[in-house]
Design a protein around this motif. Structure first.
Motif, mmCIF file in Angstrom:
data_model
loop_
_atom_site.group_PDB
_atom_site.id
_atom_site.type_symbol
_atom_site.label_atom_id
_atom_site.label_comp_id
_atom_site.label_asym_id
_atom_site.label_seq_id
_atom_site.Cartn_x
_atom_site.Cartn_y
_atom_site.Cartn_z
ATOM 1 N N VAL A 148 0.867 -1.189 0.000
ATOM 2 C CA VAL A 148 0.000 0.000 0.000
ATOM 3 C C VAL A 148 0.897 1.230 0.000
ATOM 4 O O VAL A 148 1.812 1.332 0.823
ATOM 5 N N GLY A 149 0.647 2.158 -0.922
ATOM 6 C CA GLY A 149 1.473 3.357 -1.011
ATOM 7 C C GLY A 149 1.227 4.350 0.116
ATOM 8 O O GLY A 149 2.167 4.851 0.729
ATOM 9 N N LYS A 150 -0.036 4.642 0.379
ATOM 10 C CA LYS A 150 -0.377 5.651 1.379
ATOM 11 C C LYS A 150 -1.571 5.201 2.214
ATOM 12 O O LYS A 150 -2.443 4.479 1.732
ATOM 13 N N ILE A 151 -1.609 5.671 3.450
ATOM 14 C CA ILE A 151 -2.735 5.418 4.345
ATOM 15 C C ILE A 151 -3.202 6.746 4.898
ATOM 16 O O ILE A 151 -2.410 7.504 5.457
ATOM 17 N N ALA A 152 -4.495 7.025 4.722
ATOM 18 C CA ALA A 152 -5.093 8.255 5.243
ATOM 19 C C ALA A 152 -6.132 7.900 6.286
ATOM 20 O O ALA A 152 -6.911 6.972 6.110
ATOM 21 N N LEU A 153 -6.128 8.655 7.381
ATOM 22 C CA LEU A 153 -7.112 8.488 8.435
ATOM 23 C C LEU A 153 -7.944 9.755 8.493
ATOM 24 O O LEU A 153 -7.433 10.818 8.848
ATOM 25 N N ALA A 154 -9.197 9.667 8.110
ATOM 26 C CA ALA A 154 -10.096 10.813 8.149
ATOM 27 C C ALA A 154 -11.010 10.632 9.357
ATOM 28 O O ALA A 154 -12.013 9.930 9.300
ATOM 29 N N ALA A 155 -10.601 11.242 10.469
ATOM 30 C CA ALA A 155 -11.315 11.040 11.732
ATOM 31 C C ALA A 155 -11.076 12.222 12.657
ATOM 32 O O ALA A 155 -10.043 12.886 12.576
ATOM 33 N N ASP A 156 -12.025 12.472 13.552
ATOM 34 C CA ASP A 156 -11.900 13.558 14.514
ATOM 35 C C ASP A 156 -11.418 13.090 15.881
ATOM 36 O O ASP A 156 -11.203 13.883 16.766
ATOM 37 N N SER A 157 -11.248 11.811 16.050
ATOM 38 C CA SER A 157 -10.872 11.244 17.334
ATOM 39 C C SER A 157 -9.491 11.727 17.782
ATOM 40 O O SER A 157 -8.564 11.832 16.989
ATOM 41 N N ARG A 158 -9.374 12.007 19.080
ATOM 42 C CA ARG A 158 -8.065 12.401 19.623
ATOM 43 C C ARG A 158 -7.048 11.287 19.474
ATOM 44 O O ARG A 158 -5.874 11.527 19.227
ATOM 45 N N THR A 159 -7.491 10.057 19.635
ATOM 46 C CA THR A 159 -6.599 8.910 19.517
ATOM 47 C C THR A 159 -5.944 8.864 18.141
ATOM 48 O O THR A 159 -4.766 8.539 18.016
ATOM 49 N N VAL A 160 -6.698 9.200 17.121
ATOM 50 C CA VAL A 160 -6.203 9.112 15.747
ATOM 51 C C VAL A 160 -5.087 10.118 15.481
ATOM 52 O O VAL A 160 -4.247 9.892 14.607
ATOM 53 N N THR A 161 -5.023 11.193 16.234
ATOM 54 C CA THR A 161 -3.954 12.172 16.007
ATOM 55 C C THR A 161 -2.573 11.572 16.269
ATOM 56 O O THR A 161 -1.578 12.030 15.698
ATOM 57 N N LEU A 162 -2.493 10.539 17.086
ATOM 58 C CA LEU A 162 -1.218 9.884 17.390
ATOM 59 C C LEU A 162 -0.823 8.829 16.364
ATOM 60 O O LEU A 162 0.350 8.466 16.265
ATOM 61 N N VAL A 163 -1.777 8.333 15.605
ATOM 62 C CA VAL A 163 -1.532 7.197 14.717
ATOM 63 C C VAL A 163 -0.462 7.477 13.665
ATOM 64 O O VAL A 163 0.426 6.646 13.478
ATOM 65 N N PRO A 164 -0.477 8.610 12.951
ATOM 66 C CA PRO A 164 0.559 8.802 11.921
ATOM 67 C C PRO A 164 1.984 8.715 12.463
ATOM 68 O O PRO A 164 2.842 8.081 11.843
ATOM 69 N N GLN A 165 2.250 9.322 13.611
ATOM 70 C CA GLN A 165 3.598 9.273 14.173
ATOM 71 C C GLN A 165 3.999 7.839 14.526
ATOM 72 O O GLN A 165 5.139 7.435 14.299
ATOM 73 N N ALA A 203 2.494 4.946 13.311
ATOM 74 C CA ALA A 203 2.430 4.078 12.136
ATOM 75 C C ALA A 203 3.619 4.281 11.209
ATOM 76 O O ALA A 203 4.113 3.318 10.621
ATOM 77 N N ASN A 204 4.078 5.504 11.068
ATOM 78 C CA ASN A 204 5.207 5.754 10.171
ATOM 79 C C ASN A 204 6.467 5.023 10.625
ATOM 80 O O ASN A 204 7.401 4.856 9.855
ATOM 81 N N ARG A 205 6.508 4.571 11.866
ATOM 82 C CA ARG A 205 7.658 3.800 12.360
ATOM 83 C C ARG A 205 7.522 2.301 12.072
ATOM 84 O O ARG A 205 8.507 1.574 12.097
ATOM 85 N N PHE A 206 6.293 1.840 11.826
ATOM 86 C CA PHE A 206 6.062 0.404 11.705
ATOM 87 C C PHE A 206 5.568 -0.057 10.339
ATOM 88 O O PHE A 206 5.644 -1.247 10.054
ATOM 89 N N VAL A 207 5.028 0.832 9.545
ATOM 90 C CA VAL A 207 4.515 0.423 8.237
ATOM 91 C C VAL A 207 5.285 1.123 7.131
ATOM 92 O O VAL A 207 5.824 2.210 7.320
ATOM 93 N N GLN A 208 5.318 0.470 5.992
ATOM 94 C CA GLN A 208 6.052 1.024 4.861
ATOM 95 C C GLN A 208 5.294 2.176 4.207
ATOM 96 O O GLN A 208 5.897 3.085 3.668
#
Length: 164
Positions: free
Chosen positions: A116-133, A135-140
């Motif tokens: 998968v080239g890119k992953i986008a999270l379209a969400a307002d959840s506070r938890t989701v704000t942490l996911v990119p930082q 995920a970028n360490r664990f997924v390609q």
């Protein structure tokens, strides 16, 4: 009866389905609870013309949800090198129905993130704000967060080639 209720409460997360204990005098309440359980999936998904998988999340994630996603993605990958992107759209992250859903989620990511080239999270959840930082360490794939109402922008970004 108290020990049954308490042990069931503690282990219910490990069960593949919702679990609740009722007393023998609570038959009608138990039947109402059973008929109120959701029958359908907690997510829906579609593959766009721009090779982006858009996932709509409304209920806690279940193992069968990831089976359905894997079927779609694996079918696509049999004839294509990769999927341009994945967009997850959820007002709030609902969590997982049980440990089986969490495990299947981790397996799905493990089995597909390199394709998968890119992953986008379209969400307002506070938890989701942490996911990119994280995920970028664990997924390609390149990972980015969008606001819930930016659903049109997220698939457009995911369809563009990664910058990495």
């Amino acid at each position: 009866m108290g020990w049954i209720r308490e042990s069931t409460r503690l282990t219910s997360f490990l069960m593949p389905c919702p679990v609740r204990v009722f007393g023998s005098q609570e038959r009608d309440e138990a039947l109402r609870w059973l008929t109120s359980l959701p029958e359908g999936p907690g997510i829906s998904h579609r593959l766009t013309e721009s090779e982006v998988l858009v996932i709509e999340v409304e209920k806690p994630l279940r193992a069968p949800d990831f089976d359905a996603l894997a079927l779609t993605v694996d079918s696509w990958l049999r004839t294509h090198a990769e999927l341009a992107g994945v967009v997850t759209h959820a007002r709030e992250f609902p969590g997982w129905e049980n440990i089986g859903g969490l495990i299947r989620h981790v397996r799905f990511i493990r089995d597909h993130h390199r394709k998968v080239g890119k992953i986008a999270l379209a969400a307002d959840s506070r938890t989701v704000t942490l996911v990119p930082q994280l995920a970028n360490r664990f997924v390609q794939a390149e990972v980015r967060r969008f606001e819930y109402d930016e659903l049109n922008d997220a698939p457009a970004w995911a369809a563009d080639p990664p910058t990495r």
